[in-house]
Design a protein around this motif. Sequence first.
Motif, PDB file in Angstrom:
ATOM      1  N   THR A  14      14.204 -32.771  19.879  1.00  0.00           N
ATOM      2  CA  THR A  14      14.963 -32.624  21.083  1.00  0.00           C
ATOM      3  C   THR A  14      15.315 -33.913  21.321  1.00  0.00           C
ATOM      4  N   LYS A  15      16.589 -34.082  21.865  1.00  0.00           N
ATOM      5  CA  LYS A  15      17.441 -35.201  22.244  1.00  0.00           C
ATOM      6  C   LYS A  15      16.541 -36.076  23.119  1.00  0.00           C
ATOM      7  N   VAL A  16      16.196 -35.548  24.076  1.00  0.00           N
ATOM      8  CA  VAL A  16      15.478 -36.406  25.287  1.00  0.00           C
ATOM      9  C   VAL A  16      14.104 -37.234  24.849  1.00  0.00           C
ATOM     10  N   VAL A  17      13.479 -36.318  23.993  1.00  0.00           N
ATOM     11  CA  VAL A  17      12.013 -36.734  23.694  1.00  0.00           C
ATOM     12  C   VAL A  17      12.215 -37.726  22.408  1.00  0.00           C
ATOM     13  N   TYR A  18      12.642 -37.025  21.257  1.00  0.00           N
ATOM     14  CA  TYR A  18      12.692 -37.752  20.115  1.00  0.00           C
ATOM     15  C   TYR A  18      13.838 -38.764  19.890  1.00  0.00           C
ATOM     16  N   GLY A  19      14.993 -38.704  20.414  1.00  0.00           N
ATOM     17  CA  GLY A  19      16.019 -39.525  20.499  1.00  0.00           C
ATOM     18  C   GLY A  19      15.435 -40.816  20.953  1.00  0.00           C
TER      19      GLY A  19
ATOM     20  N   GLN B  37      39.452 -54.517  36.893  1.00  0.00           N
ATOM     21  CA  GLN B  37      39.338 -55.744  36.048  1.00  0.00           C
ATOM     22  C   GLN B  37      37.805 -55.880  35.672  1.00  0.00           C
ATOM     23  N   ASN B  38      36.776 -55.141  36.449  1.00  0.00           N
ATOM     24  CA  ASN B  38      35.618 -55.051  36.205  1.00  0.00           C
ATOM     25  C   ASN B  38      34.611 -53.934  35.170  1.00  0.00           C
ATOM     26  N   PHE B  39      35.626 -53.540  34.512  1.00  0.00           N
ATOM     27  CA  PHE B  39      35.410 -52.070  33.978  1.00  0.00           C
ATOM     28  C   PHE B  39      35.613 -52.389  32.430  1.00  0.00           C
ATOM     29  N   LEU B  40      34.407 -51.956  31.820  1.00  0.00           N
ATOM     30  CA  LEU B  40      34.272 -51.973  30.382  1.00  0.00           C
ATOM     31  C   LEU B  40      33.926 -50.479  29.673  1.00  0.00           C
ATOM     32  N   PRO B  41      34.906 -50.047  29.320  1.00  0.00           N
ATOM     33  CA  PRO B  41      34.702 -48.504  28.690  1.00  0.00           C
ATOM     34  C   PRO B  41      33.834 -48.756  27.259  1.00  0.00           C
ATOM     35  N   TYR B  42      33.039 -47.676  27.123  1.00  0.00           N
ATOM     36  CA  TYR B  42      32.249 -47.640  25.726  1.00  0.00           C
ATOM     37  C   TYR B  42      32.052 -46.083  25.400  1.00  0.00           C
ATOM     38  N   LEU B  43      32.644 -45.865  24.398  1.00  0.00           N
ATOM     39  CA  LEU B  43      32.209 -44.449  24.013  1.00  0.00           C
ATOM     40  C   LEU B  43      31.602 -44.570  22.490  1.00  0.00           C
ATOM     41  N   GLN B  44      30.498 -43.887  22.337  1.00  0.00           N
ATOM     42  CA  GLN B  44      29.424 -44.110  21.235  1.00  0.00           C
ATOM     43  C   GLN B  44      30.085 -43.141  20.092  1.00  0.00           C
ATOM     44  N   LEU B  45      30.354 -43.932  19.065  1.00  0.00           N
ATOM     45  CA  LEU B  45      30.640 -43.094  17.873  1.00  0.00           C
ATOM     46  C   LEU B  45      29.622 -42.542  17.120  1.00  0.00           C
ATOM     47  N   HIS B  46      29.579 -41.424  16.633  1.00  0.00           N
ATOM     48  CA  HIS B  46      30.186 -40.300  17.292  1.00  0.00           C
ATOM     49  C   HIS B  46      29.535 -39.460  18.454  1.00  0.00           C
ATOM     50  N   GLU B  47      28.262 -39.820  18.182  1.00  0.00           N
ATOM     51  CA  GLU B  47      27.132 -39.512  19.472  1.00  0.00           C
ATOM     52  C   GLU B  47      26.092 -40.346  19.279  1.00  0.00           C
ATOM     53  N   PHE B  48      25.126 -40.041  20.291  1.00  0.00           N
ATOM     54  CA  PHE B  48      24.148 -41.097  20.456  1.00  0.00           C
ATOM     55  C   PHE B  48      23.206 -40.985  19.188  1.00  0.00           C
TER      56      PHE B  48
ATOM     57  N   VAL C  62      26.108 -42.897  32.470  1.00  0.00           N
ATOM     58  CA  VAL C  62      25.855 -42.414  30.996  1.00  0.00           C
ATOM     59  C   VAL C  62      26.127 -40.721  31.043  1.00  0.00           C
ATOM     60  N   GLU C  63      25.992 -40.181  30.085  1.00  0.00           N
ATOM     61  CA  GLU C  63      26.313 -38.787  29.692  1.00  0.00           C
ATOM     62  C   GLU C  63      25.070 -37.873  30.131  1.00  0.00           C
ATOM     63  N   GLY C  64      23.958 -38.277  29.953  1.00  0.00           N
ATOM     64  CA  GLY C  64      22.625 -37.506  29.969  1.00  0.00           C
ATOM     65  C   GLY C  64      21.516 -38.268  30.072  1.00  0.00           C
ATOM     66  N   GLN C  65      20.303 -37.560  30.090  1.00  0.00           N
ATOM     67  CA  GLN C  65      19.100 -38.176  30.132  1.00  0.00           C
ATOM     68  C   GLN C  65      18.486 -38.882  29.229  1.00  0.00           C
ATOM     69  N   THR C  66      19.145 -38.670  28.069  1.00  0.00           N
ATOM     70  CA  THR C  66      18.746 -39.372  26.729  1.00  0.00           C
ATOM     71  C   THR C  66      19.459 -40.781  26.869  1.00  0.00           C
ATOM     72  N   GLU C  67      20.655 -40.869  27.048  1.00  0.00           N
ATOM     73  CA  GLU C  67      21.216 -41.938  27.106  1.00  0.00           C
ATOM     74  C   GLU C  67      20.480 -43.050  28.309  1.00  0.00           C
ATOM     75  N   GLU C  68      20.024 -42.195  29.471  1.00  0.00           N
ATOM     76  CA  GLU C  68      19.608 -42.825  30.574  1.00  0.00           C
ATOM     77  C   GLU C  68      18.030 -43.577  30.315  1.00  0.00           C
TER      78      GLU C  68
ATOM     79  N   SER D  47      23.620 -35.109  15.474  1.00  0.00           N
ATOM     80  CA  SER D  47      22.547 -34.346  16.122  1.00  0.00           C
ATOM     81  C   SER D  47      22.435 -33.041  15.286  1.00  0.00           C
ATOM     82  N   LYS D  48      23.317 -32.291  15.222  1.00  0.00           N
ATOM     83  CA  LYS D  48      23.359 -30.949  14.225  1.00  0.00           C
ATOM     84  C   LYS D  48      22.751 -31.080  12.644  1.00  0.00           C
ATOM     85  N   ARG D  49      22.951 -32.534  12.424  1.00  0.00           N
ATOM     86  CA  ARG D  49      22.133 -32.639  10.810  1.00  0.00           C
ATOM     87  C   ARG D  49      20.735 -32.732  11.247  1.00  0.00           C
ATOM     88  N   LEU D  50      20.247 -33.572  12.147  1.00  0.00           N
ATOM     89  CA  LEU D  50      18.817 -33.829  12.547  1.00  0.00           C
ATOM     90  C   LEU D  50      18.298 -32.439  12.871  1.00  0.00           C
TER      91      LEU D  50
END
Length: 219
Positions: A185-190, A116-127, A9-15, A174-177
């Motif tokens: 804050t992303k980690v707490v409220y996300g 073969q055991n790799f599945l990429p996932y990109l979150q549109l457009h962000e968390f 994952v990209e960061g603490q929020t996703e974790e 995120s900027k709209r929020l």
Amino acid sequence: MTKKIIILVEGQTEERFVKSILEPHLLTKNISLAVTILNTKTVKDGANFKGGITNYEKVKSDLTRLFHDSSATLVTTMFDYYGLPTNFPAFATQSGTCYQKVKQLEDAFAEDINKQNFLPYLQLHEFEALLFSSTQHIIDTMPNSENKKDKLNRIRESFSTPEEINNNPETCPSKRLMKLFPEYTKVVYGTLISSNIGLDVIRSQCPHFNEWLTKLESI
């Protein structure tokens, strides 16, 4: 027998999202998750600083290390589409709708990693797009939310799905929020908002996320 999925994952929020929301759900299907945050900077004789994607080669390096774990059935990712580095596979040639673009990048990502055991996932457009699955839960969770419901609903109603809220430094989810809720804050409220919304609602509103989770469930 329980199967194991490793999620980079990209960061603490996703974790936190993976550990508190995805993992309990997948455990009911005999799937365990091991989540790790992308290492973005290593200081000699110091600690690893984690979070954010600055260079594709660092992503590839971390994934190479994770494939050494022979106990994992699958390795996947949870990275924001927004803000990807320009050297990401297919970044310069992507075209079409946001769903077409993200598929092009995920396909190129998979081809480049070539496992073969790799599945990429990109979150549109962000968390934070996931949070727009229910504007009411944003209102119910955030402090000082009086008189902000109509503005949130106007944002959501401007797009067919929350995942389509756009890829712009000023108008990404995120900027709209943060404009409406300076205390966001992303980690707490996300994590809190997404937990309050729940997976069922998020899946019903976010087709790309739902497609990924369906694939995880079916390994």
